[in-house]
Scaffold this active site. Structure first.
Site, PDB file in Angstrom:
ATOM      1  N   LYS A 134      35.724 -44.890 -10.603  1.00 15.86           N
ATOM      2  CA  LYS A 134      36.582 -46.027 -10.896  1.00 15.86           C
ATOM      3  C   LYS A 134      37.637 -45.707 -11.948  1.00 15.86           C
ATOM      4  CE  LYS A 134      32.796 -49.337 -10.309  1.00 15.86           C
ATOM      5  NZ  LYS A 134      31.970 -50.353 -11.047  1.00 15.86           N
ATOM      6  N   GLY A 135      37.406 -44.676 -12.748  1.00 20.40           N
ATOM      7  CA  GLY A 135      38.218 -44.469 -13.941  1.00 20.40           C
ATOM      8  C   GLY A 135      39.714 -44.348 -13.723  1.00 20.40           C
ATOM      9  N   GLU A 190      42.692 -37.803 -11.891  1.00 24.06           N
ATOM     10  CA  GLU A 190      41.545 -38.181 -12.733  1.00 24.06           C
ATOM     11  C   GLU A 190      42.035 -38.895 -13.994  1.00 24.06           C
ATOM     12  OE1 GLU A 190      38.503 -38.551 -12.843  1.00 24.06           O
ATOM     13  OE2 GLU A 190      37.324 -36.900 -12.007  1.00 24.06           O
ATOM     14  N   ASP A 202      36.343 -33.912 -18.739  1.00 21.57           N
ATOM     15  CA  ASP A 202      35.555 -33.637 -19.941  1.00 21.57           C
ATOM     16  C   ASP A 202      34.858 -32.287 -19.740  1.00 21.57           C
ATOM     17  OD1 ASP A 202      34.044 -33.842 -22.234  1.00 21.57           O
ATOM     18  OD2 ASP A 202      33.090 -35.731 -21.748  1.00 21.57           O
ATOM     19  N   LYS A 223      40.077 -33.498 -22.167  1.00 17.30           N
ATOM     20  CA  LYS A 223      39.194 -33.016 -23.247  1.00 17.30           C
ATOM     21  C   LYS A 223      38.858 -31.555 -22.961  1.00 17.30           C
ATOM     22  CE  LYS A 223      36.827 -37.164 -24.910  1.00 17.30           C
ATOM     23  NZ  LYS A 223      35.523 -37.835 -25.060  1.00 17.30           N
ATOM     24  N   PHE A 239      34.338 -40.899 -28.089  1.00 19.24           N
ATOM     25  CA  PHE A 239      34.087 -41.684 -26.882  1.00 19.24           C
ATOM     26  C   PHE A 239      35.194 -42.734 -26.800  1.00 19.24           C
ATOM     27  CE2 PHE A 239      32.387 -45.175 -24.426  1.00 19.24           C
ATOM     28  CZ  PHE A 239      31.963 -44.503 -23.301  1.00 19.24           C
ATOM     29  N   VAL A 240      35.953 -42.698 -25.705  1.00 23.03           N
ATOM     30  CA  VAL A 240      37.133 -43.564 -25.606  1.00 23.03           C
ATOM     31  C   VAL A 240      37.007 -44.526 -24.426  1.00 23.03           C
ATOM     32  CG1 VAL A 240      38.712 -41.969 -26.735  1.00 23.03           C
ATOM     33  CG2 VAL A 240      38.365 -41.786 -24.271  1.00 23.03           C
ATOM     34  N   ASP A 261      35.534 -46.786 -19.231  1.00 19.14           N
ATOM     35  CA  ASP A 261      34.613 -47.878 -19.553  1.00 19.14           C
ATOM     36  C   ASP A 261      33.533 -47.480 -20.542  1.00 19.14           C
ATOM     37  OD1 ASP A 261      33.193 -46.173 -17.607  1.00 19.14           O
ATOM     38  OD2 ASP A 261      31.674 -47.746 -17.649  1.00 19.14           O
ATOM     39  N   ARG A 271      37.452 -51.353 -19.202  1.00 17.15           N
ATOM     40  CA  ARG A 271      38.406 -50.645 -18.341  1.00 17.15           C
ATOM     41  C   ARG A 271      39.777 -51.313 -18.390  1.00 17.15           C
ATOM     42  NH1 ARG A 271      35.508 -46.946 -15.087  1.00 17.15           N
ATOM     43  NH2 ARG A 271      33.454 -47.663 -14.459  1.00 17.15           N
TER      44      ARG A 271
END
Ligand code: PRP
Length: 192
Positions: free
Chosen positions: A48-49, A110, A114, A142, A163-164, A170, A176
């Site tokens: 979903k990102g 994307e 990470d 990242k 952590f973002v 999310d 989101r």
């Protein structure tokens, strides 16, 4: 609890504003439009990102004069097993593409890369289908967490080692729809 009430007081700091993100999207769009000038392009958003990244990117590419001859947007949905804030690298395919990938110019889009295992999985999956050209684009990178050396041709913004959330990213499916990238207050993680 309504989402807006829940978000009040939860943001520790803004990492990238909506204007900074829009500017990065425009820069990525210019690079992609130039590379695929006069050619058809399939943008493959990773749900979903990447829901906002791929739609905003598709519209930004369309604004570039002399860009691709056509832009088609499709989606693939994957999820990583893991805890709330770090992925394990074990990827589940939840929804495949609806468009044919074979013979197409494909750019995987994307929101974040990470450890790189999700993108490595998707790159291998798409490569099996013999696209004409396969590239990848990440909005928030990242690179210092990579466990695999997966190529990313189009990189938007460097993401700090936090952590973002926001702009598609999310925490437990929330945040989101924040229009900017943010770091959350520590108490949010303890409140669950
Ligand atoms: C996130 C993100 C990427 C992936 C990157 O997806 O959207 O797809 O993790 O992590 P990696 O480089 O360490 O593999 P997630 O599995 O959290 O699902 P979501 O997009 O639905 O939030």
């Amino acid at each position: 609890m309504k989402p807006l009430e829940r978000y009040d007081g939860t943001v520790e700091r803004t990492i990238y504003t909506d204007a900074e993100i829009a500017s990065a999207i425009d820069r990525l769009a210019a690079e992609i439009a130039s590379d695929f000038r006069g050619q058809p392009l399939l943008l493959l958003g990773v749900l979903k990102g990447a829901l906002y990244a791929v739609t905003d990117l598709a519209r930004a590419i369309a604004r570039v004069p002399e860009g691709p001859s056509e832009i088609i947007v499709d989606y693939i949905c994957v999820s990583s097993y893991g805890n709330a804030t770090r992925s394990s690298g074990e990827v589940r395919l939840l929804k495949d593409t609806t468009e044919t990938v074979t013979g197409r110019n494909v750019v995987i889009v994307e929101d974040i890369v990470d450890n790189g295992l999700t993108l490595e999985y998707l790159t291998a999956l798409m490569a099996e289908r013999k696209p004409a050209l396969l590239r990848s684009c990440v909005l928030f990178d990242k690179p210092y967490h990579r466990r695999v050396d997966v190529p990313v041709e189009y990189v938007g913004l460097q993401c700090p080692d936090e952590f973002v959330v926001g702009y598609g990213l999310d925490y437990q499916e929330l945040f989101r729809n924040l229009p900017y990238l943010a770091q959350l207050q520590p108490w949010v993680f303890q409140a669950e």
